[in-house]
Motif scaffolding. Structure first.
Motif, PDB file in Angstrom:
ATOM      1  N   LEU A   1      -5.280  -2.365  37.286  1.00 58.80           N
ATOM      2  CA  LEU A   1      -3.831  -2.154  37.257  1.00 58.80           C
ATOM      3  C   LEU A   1      -3.148  -3.472  37.607  1.00 58.80           C
ATOM      4  O   LEU A   1      -3.566  -4.158  38.542  1.00 58.80           O
TER       5      LEU A   1
ATOM      6  N   ALA B   1       3.959  -0.452  33.389  1.00 57.34           N
ATOM      7  CA  ALA B   1       2.850   0.222  32.689  1.00 57.34           C
ATOM      8  C   ALA B   1       1.831   0.784  33.675  1.00 57.34           C
ATOM      9  O   ALA B   1       1.347   1.910  33.511  1.00 57.34           O
ATOM     10  N   ALA B   2       1.491   0.019  34.697  1.00 61.65           N
ATOM     11  CA  ALA B   2       0.529   0.497  35.699  1.00 61.65           C
ATOM     12  C   ALA B   2       1.130   1.640  36.515  1.00 61.65           C
ATOM     13  O   ALA B   2       0.442   2.620  36.831  1.00 61.65           O
ATOM     14  N   ASP B   3       2.405   1.526  36.861  1.00 67.74           N
ATOM     15  CA  ASP B   3       3.110   2.588  37.568  1.00 67.74           C
ATOM     16  C   ASP B   3       3.053   3.882  36.752  1.00 67.74           C
ATOM     17  O   ASP B   3       2.765   4.967  37.283  1.00 67.74           O
TER      18      ASP B   3
ATOM     19  N   LEU C   1      -7.309   6.740  35.202  1.00 63.28           N
ATOM     20  CA  LEU C   1      -6.642   5.462  35.423  1.00 63.28           C
ATOM     21  C   LEU C   1      -7.428   4.350  34.740  1.00 63.28           C
ATOM     22  O   LEU C   1      -8.659   4.419  34.649  1.00 63.28           O
ATOM     23  N   PRO C   2      -6.739   3.306  34.299  1.00 56.82           N
ATOM     24  CA  PRO C   2      -7.468   2.132  33.806  1.00 56.82           C
ATOM     25  C   PRO C   2      -8.286   1.524  34.948  1.00 56.82           C
ATOM     26  O   PRO C   2      -7.977   1.734  36.125  1.00 56.82           O
TER      27      PRO C   2
ATOM     28  N   ALA D   1       0.847   4.776  34.581  1.00 53.67           N
ATOM     29  CA  ALA D   1      -0.522   5.312  34.564  1.00 53.67           C
ATOM     30  C   ALA D   1      -0.792   6.152  35.811  1.00 53.67           C
ATOM     31  O   ALA D   1      -1.383   7.230  35.729  1.00 53.67           O
ATOM     32  N   VAL D   2      -0.340   5.676  36.966  1.00 49.80           N
ATOM     33  CA  VAL D   2      -0.534   6.450  38.200  1.00 49.80           C
ATOM     34  C   VAL D   2       0.326   7.705  38.163  1.00 49.80           C
ATOM     35  O   VAL D   2      -0.118   8.792  38.549  1.00 49.80           O
TER      36      VAL D   2
ATOM     37  N   ALA E   1       1.099   9.393  35.622  1.00 47.71           N
ATOM     38  CA  ALA E   1       0.444  10.349  34.730  1.00 47.71           C
ATOM     39  C   ALA E   1      -0.599  11.166  35.494  1.00 47.71           C
ATOM     40  O   ALA E   1      -0.761  12.369  35.239  1.00 47.71           O
TER      41      ALA E   1
ATOM     42  N   ALA F   1      -6.557  12.654  33.228  1.00 42.42           N
ATOM     43  CA  ALA F   1      -5.594  11.543  33.272  1.00 42.42           C
ATOM     44  C   ALA F   1      -6.252  10.340  33.944  1.00 42.42           C
ATOM     45  O   ALA F   1      -5.875   9.949  35.043  1.00 42.42           O
TER      46      ALA F   1
END
Length: 165
Positions: free
Chosen positions: A146, A11-13, A142-143, A15-16, A18, A140
Motif C-alpha cells: 500500500l 487508492a490504498a485508502d 488487500l494488495p 482498498a482498505v 473495501a 476483499a
C-alpha cells in the motif's frame, strides 16, 4: 489520546475501505461503521496523552507499506480486534525511530522494539464470528503493498487532524 499516524494514498485508502465494506456486508463489526470525517485507514507510529506536534522528522517518510498477515488482538471476553499486520521494513523502522525522537512520550506498546504496526479492520469481533470475518477478508483482499500518502497528528480529544510534512 494523541497520536502520529501514517495515512494512505487515495487508492490504498480505498482498498482498505473495501475490506471495511466487506465486513459490513456480512453484518460484522468494521471501522467502516465510524462515519467521522477523520476516520481513515492508518498505521499508528506513536500514541500517548502528552505528545506534541513535531516540527519535523530526521528520516524520510516511507513511500509504501508491505501488508502482512491477519492478526487478532484481545478485546475483552471472547472478542478480538481484527487487523492486518504491516511488515517492519528498513524505511519504516527508521522513520518510526525518527518519529519517537521528534515526539517522545509514546506509550510502551508503540516504542521501537515493542511496536506491532498494523491496519485495524474491526474492533470487538466476537470469537464465534471470526470465520465469517476471515471469509469477508478473502472476498476483499488487500494488495501486498500500500502506498503511503502522508503523516498526520491526531488529537482524539478534539477530533482534529493536523497534516505533518
Amino acid at each position: 489520546m494523541l497520536s502520529i499516524e501514517l495515512v494512505l494514498t487515495p487508492a490504498a485508502d480505498a482498498a482498505v475501505r473495501a475490506v471495511w465494506d466487506a465486513l459490513i456486508a456480512d453484518d460484522l463489526p468494521s471501522l467502516g461503521r465510524h462515519v467521522s470525517a477523520s476516520n481513515a485507514p492508518h498505521v499508528t507510529l506513536t500514541a500517548g496523552p502528552d505528545l506534541a506536534v513535531p516540527a519535523g522528522f530526521d528520516a524520510p517518510v516511507p513511500t509504501e507499506l508491505r501488508v502482512g498477515g491477519v492478526l487478532l488482538f484481545p478485546a475483552g471476553t471472547e472478542r478480538s480486534v481484527l487487523v492486518r499486520a504491516v511488515v517492519v521494513e528498513q524505511a519504516l523502522a527508521a522513520f518510526h525511530v525518527a518519529v519517537h525522537r521528534a515526539a517522545p512520550g509514546g506509550a510502551d506498546t508503540v516504542l521501537p522494539g515493542a511496536w506491532s504496526p498494523h491496519l485495524t479492520l474491526a474492533r470487538r469481533v466476537r470469537d464465534v464470528d471470526l470465520p465469517r470475518a476471515v471469509a469477508a477478508l478473502r472476498r476483499a483482499p488487500l494488495p501486498d503493498v500500500l502506498e503511503v500518502g502522508g503523516v498526520r497528528f491526531w488529537d482524539g480529544d478534539t477530533k482534529t487532524v493536523t497534516p505533518l510534512g
